[in-house]
Design a protein around this motif. Structure first.
Motif: not given
Length: 329
Positions: A193-200, A247-255, A257-258, A315-319
């Motif tokens: 969640a913290d990483l996702s907020a920064r990337i967003a 659990d990649f699904t759990a990690i992806a969830a906050p990303a 949301d952002r 798995m990648a989470m991208t802005a």
């Protein structure tokens, strides 16, 4: 698990030789071959060069081991004129010393809270999330209970706790026979969640490479490795590595949301193949014919299904405003 791993990593370099013949308890992909870090570096360079605001990004690595991956990745990025600032999130003083030798210009952080907030971040997390502590819940005749650590005679054991924990288990998984286990990693979700907020907010991407699954899922994945062999996780706490599948699904969830773009997870072997690992292995083999057997072995260790190729996922989470990353086609 948190206490044991904090002591474990603070007091030793746990990494051994790729063939398990020299020291350490386990080996990671960057220690298997320079090709792994080189592919990650190419992934970073390609993404940054295609992003409109990617020129001034910071390279971040979570749990960077000996600094091997970062050194190999930066060497690949330098071929394209990229020399980002390097930020390493590491708490082990032993591993920090090894990282500083390879990356003397790196800046160290105890947590992601102090990472730069004025530019895009490309964050690499290779075998980072698996070492975070999991909570386990076990189905009993009286309902779900959190699994806790107790003592039987002279050894530690896992046992059901006294308090009901049905609400902690996803509703879709609650109807299970006694003895079934469900895991949850709250630290992983919080960090994601913290990483996702920064990337967003700042731009950039997070690349996660780890062994894991797409949940929710039933199963006990807590494991321990010592001297390159499976060990009892309740023996000698703090003296052997503890990990659990991610659990990649759990990690992806906050990303999600952002509003971040989620790509993958896919098997590591396929990811590396798509990035061009086969071509890199062939080029290395031609340049170093005396190492042909070694290079071919490294290639298969990274990509074969019965080695690291299928168990490990990427798995990648991208802005939202950044381009889609390569390697996931």
């Amino acid at each position: 698990m948190a206490q044991a791993n904090t002591h474990y990593y603070a007091t030793r370099d746990p990494l051994g030789a790729p063939n398990g013949t020299r020291g350490g308890d386990f080996v990671t992909a960057p220690e298997v071959s320079q090709m792994f870090g080189e592919m990650i570096g190419l992934w970073c360079a390609d993404l940054a060069m295609r992003a409109e605001d990617g020129g001034d990004f910071a390279y971040v690595e979570l749990g960077p081991g000996r600094g091997t991956l970062a050194a190999d990745a930066l060497r690949s990025m330098a071929r394209f004129g990229l020399a980002p600032d390097v930020h390493l999130v590491e708490t082990s003083p032993v591993l920090r010393r090894a990282q500083a030798e390879r990356l003397p210009a790196a800046q160290f952080h105890d947590s992601i809270a102090t990472l730069p907030d004025d530019r895009p971040l490309i964050i690499i997390a290779n075998e980072f999330f698996d070492a975070l502590p999991v909570a386990q819940f076990i189905s009993t005749a009286k309902g779900w209970r959190e699994r806790v650590v107790g003592r039987h005679e002279d050894r530690l054991i896992a046992m059901p706790g006294a308090d009901p924990a049905d609400d902690a288990v996803p509703e879709a998984l609650r109807r299970q026979p006694p003895g079934m286990i469900v895991e949850h990693c709250p630290d992983a979700v919080a960090i994601a969640a913290d990483l996702s907020a920064r990337i967003a907010a700042q731009g950039g991407a997070v690349l996660i490479v780890d062994y894991g699954y797409q949940g929710p899922k039933v199963g006990d994945t807590l494991q321990s490795v010592r001297r390159h062999k499976i060990a009892d996780p309740f023996n000698d706490p703090g003296e052997q590595d503890l990990s659990a599948h991610v659990d990649f699904t759990a990690i992806a969830a906050p990303a999600n949301d952002r509003g971040l773009r989620i790509t993958g997870p896919i098997e590591q072997g396929k990811f590396l193949h798509t990035l061009g690992l086969g071509h890199r292995a062939e080029a290395l083999r031609r340049k170093n014919p005396e190492r042909e057997t070694e290079i071919i072995s490294q290639y298969h260790r990274l990509t074969d299904a019965y080695e690291m190729g299928s168990l490990f996922k990427a798995m990648a989470m991208t802005a939202p405003h950044w381009p889609a990353p390569e390697g996931f086609a």
